[in-house]
Motif scaffolding. Structure first.
Motif, PDB file in Angstrom:
ATOM      1  N   THR A 128       0.913   4.035  -2.843  1.00  0.00           N
ATOM      2  CA  THR A 128       0.637   5.435  -2.481  1.00  0.00           C
ATOM      3  C   THR A 128       1.713   6.355  -3.052  1.00  0.00           C
ATOM      4  O   THR A 128       1.412   7.437  -3.601  1.00  0.00           O
ATOM      5  CB  THR A 128       0.569   5.573  -0.954  1.00  0.00           C
ATOM      6  N   LYS A 176       1.165   6.652  -6.702  1.00  0.00           N
ATOM      7  CA  LYS A 176       0.050   7.555  -6.999  1.00  0.00           C
ATOM      8  C   LYS A 176       0.483   9.014  -6.885  1.00  0.00           C
ATOM      9  O   LYS A 176       0.111   9.859  -7.709  1.00  0.00           O
ATOM     10  CB  LYS A 176      -1.111   7.264  -6.042  1.00  0.00           C
ATOM     11  N   ARG A 225       0.827  -1.206   0.000  1.00  0.00           N
ATOM     12  CA  ARG A 225       0.000   0.000   0.000  1.00  0.00           C
ATOM     13  C   ARG A 225       0.863   1.258   0.000  1.00  0.00           C
ATOM     14  O   ARG A 225       0.577   2.223  -0.728  1.00  0.00           O
ATOM     15  CB  ARG A 225      -0.915  -0.003   1.231  1.00  0.00           C
ATOM     16  N   ASP A 226       1.947   1.252   0.784  1.00  0.00           N
ATOM     17  CA  ASP A 226       2.842   2.413   0.808  1.00  0.00           C
ATOM     18  C   ASP A 226       3.482   2.639  -0.558  1.00  0.00           C
ATOM     19  O   ASP A 226       3.602   3.774  -1.027  1.00  0.00           O
ATOM     20  CB  ASP A 226       3.925   2.214   1.867  1.00  0.00           C
ATOM     21  N   LEU A 278      -5.524   0.054  -4.243  1.00  0.00           N
ATOM     22  CA  LEU A 278      -5.367   0.578  -2.891  1.00  0.00           C
ATOM     23  C   LEU A 278      -6.575   0.206  -2.031  1.00  0.00           C
ATOM     24  O   LEU A 278      -6.427  -0.130  -0.847  1.00  0.00           O
ATOM     25  CB  LEU A 278      -5.204   2.106  -2.932  1.00  0.00           C
TER      26      LEU A 278
END
Length: 619
Positions: A429, A432, A425-426, A451
């Motif tokens: 992120t 993104k 997820r990090d 996500l």
């Protein structure tokens, strides 16, 4: 020097051929040695592979001990040891076998050239000798003919009857023969001088030079085979340090064995967490009416309800004969005996519902003790279930200590999974953010779906962690326990080798008839009503989590059980916890336990989830 062998040309030729044969024999020897090294290395690798632990097998668990880890290190070092023998084979093949094979081909060509020159010189001197012999024979013949011509002339000259013309003719013939003899003499002398010169050159120049080259060739062969033998030893010597390191690592692994640590691991692996059984009360058979707590008193007290409670004071820490403490505790909560096996037929008369009648003849105490000491088949059944069957999610089929370890392991695995998901997820992120700052690199909205999935996965994993941490806290005593469930779990391990097999086996077969025998001999121990009832008075009625249909008629004669008729539909309020009993309800006032194998359960998934949520809130 080989020039001294001027007359041993043939023997020298044989000797040089023998030298080449020796070299080829040495090449064959080294080649066979390399094959042995390869075969030895292959056998060592196969041996190491044979004893390596198989993946996803019980053997992997055995390698947590220092002795087995040392053995595994030995196997790995033997694999490296085999590699060094492969290096020996490769180096001998390239440095000895290959080089000597090429050298032998060159040596054969050189030897062939030298002996060809030698034969050519021999043929030349033999030709010169033949010429000398021919000139000599011609000179000898001419001399003899000249002598005969001279004698004939003298004879004709002395004869008075011979004409002068005949004498003159004989004189001219004699002179001609003398001239031919002189010419032959001159030719013989010239040929002889030439032969001597050729012979001198042959034995003092040509042959010595050829033999010198042959000697140098033979010496090079001898030196080369000596160098190859040195290389043979050096190839072995080069791997000795690495082999020494392998042996040192094996020694180091052996020295790392810690017998104390291995013993502690055995304790941690098999520790159940239960306390040893207490002393067995003495049964005085000389006073039948004044017996202490006996094998039949429990069933008697349940049948008439007139016996006094005897669970207190000093006897509280003691056990009935042949009943372990954890099984004793299970008698206080769920029905006081293991569930009976399903009947062979639907006939009510075939149902073994209750304990055996106290009127039945009891076996001698020594027989019961022998049966207790030889009850290994049940334990074996439990172990096979733990290995092959799918146990409960909360590992409640395991002893407390083993259950705690399994729960802790599961929590650690879930935390690792959460960390992996969070790392992903990090990373997404950050990707993104990069897409937002640089739209030309990609669409930021394309990672939103992923996500969201990661967020859901993390939330699910966290819920799982909370669930297992709750069970872990129960085991470790950090959270209050639900009274009914806690008491049921206290006797679960002892009943596991029979009851858990009933609940997990496909055909739900019942073990042998040891249940009724054991039940008939259990002694009386009834908890005071205030201690047992108070814990249930405060509990809210359990919600319904499903329905069930009675497959057989069951007459609940024991405390905590409920009677059902074949084909009757009832409500399920608590599913089987692994002890072979299911808690059901007929109406608000009638509820109790029936053997799981006697009913067909239809669980309502939503109601079950709500029930579990209420349990967590109440805890």
């Amino acid at each position: 020097m080989f020039r001294e062998l001027w007359d041993q040309f043939d023997n020298l030729e044989k000797h040089t051929q023998w030298g080449i044969d020796v070299l080829e024999k040495y090449i064959k020897f080294v080649k066979e040695r390399t094959e042995i090294e390869l075969s030895y290395a292959k056998q060592l690798r196969n041996l190491s592979k044979k004893y390596q632990p198989k993946k996803n097998s019980k053997e992997e668990e055995e390698y947590r001990y220092t002795s087995t880890r040392a053995f595994l290190a030995t196997l790995n070092e033997m694999n490296d040891y085999a590699g060094q023998h492969e290096v020996i084979s490769e180096n001998m093949t390239s440095l000895i076998t290959g080089e000597l094979t090429r050298y032998v081909q060159e040596l054969k060509q050189e030897r062939k050239s030298h002996f060809h020159d030698g034969r050519k010189a021999q043929q030349h001197i033999e030709t010169c000798w033949k010429q000398l012999e021919a000139s000599k024979r011609r000179f000898e013949r001419d001399c003899k003919e000249a002598d005969r011509a001279q004698q004939y002339f003298e004879k004709m000259d002395a004869d008075i009857n011979v004409t002068k013309a005949d004498v003159e003719k004989a004189r001219q013939q004699a002179q001609l023969r003398h001239q031919m003899a002189e010419d032959s003499k001159a030719e013989y002398s010239s040929t002889l001088q030439k032969f001597n010169t050729e012979q001198h050159d042959h034995y003092y120049t040509h042959i010595p030079n050829i033999f010198q080259k042959i000697q140098e060739m033979e010496e090079r062969r001898i030196v080369r085979i000596g160098e190859s033998m040195k290389t043979f030893a050096e190839v072995d010597r080069q791997v000795i340090p690495i082999i020494g390191k392998c042996l040192d690592e094996i020694t180091k692994a052996a020295e790392s064995i810690d017998h104390k640590n291995d013993s502690q691991l055995v304790i941690e692996a098999f520790k159940s967490g239960f306390e040893p059984p207490g002393d067995i009360d003495f049964e005085d058979f000389t006073q039948p009416m004044k017996r202490t707590v006996s094998e039949s008193s429990l069933s008697n007290s349940r049948g008439d309800g007139k016996s006094e409670p005897k669970f207190g004071g000093k006897s509280k820490g003691k056990l009935w004969p042949f009943i372990k403490k954890n099984k004793l505790m299970s008698l206080l909560t769920s029905p006081h005996q293991p569930p009976p096996p399903p009947p062979a037929s639907a006939s009510p008369s075939a149902v073994p519902n209750g304990p055996q009648s106290p009127k039945q003849q009891k076996e001698p105490l020594s027989h019961r003790f022998n049966e207790f000491m030889t009850s290994k088949p049940k334990i074996h059944c439990f172990r096979s279930l733990k290995r092959g069957g799918a146990g409960p999610e909360d590992f409640s089929n395991l002893p407390p200590e083993q259950r705690r370890k399994k729960l802790q392991q599961k929590v650690d695995e879930l935390n690792k999974d959460i960390q992996k998901e969070m790392d992903q997820r990090d990373a997404l992120t950050k990707m993104k953010d990069v897409y937002i700052k640089n739209p030309q690199m990609g669409d930021a909205a394309s990672v939103d779906h992923r996500l969201a999935e990661l967020g859901q996965n993390i939330e699910k994993l966290r819920l799982e962690v909370q669930k297992f941490e709750g069970w872990l806290a129960e085991v470790e005593g950090r959270l209050p326990l639900r009274t009914d469930q806690a008491r049921r779990q206290s006797g679960l391990y002892e009943a596991q080798n029979t009851a858990a097999v009933n609940s997990c086996a496909q055909d739900r077969e019942s073990p042998d008839g040891s249940y009724t025998e054991e039940q008939s001999q259990e002694t009386e121990m009834k908890v005071p009503a205030t201690e047992f009832d108070d814990e249930f008075d405060d509990e809210e009625p359990l919600p319904t989590i499903g329905t069930c249909k009675a497959l057989y008629t069951f007459e609940g004669q024991n405390e905590g059980t409920i009677s059902v008729a074949e084909g009757e539909m009832l409500y399920v309020i608590e599913e089987d916890k692994g002890d072979g009993w299911t808690r059901i309800r007929r109406n608000e006032d009638e509820e109790g336990y029936v053997p799981t194998s006697y009913v067909e359960v239809y669980l309502d998934k939503n109601a079950k989830d709500v029930y579990k949520s209420l349990q967590k809130i109440s805890e």
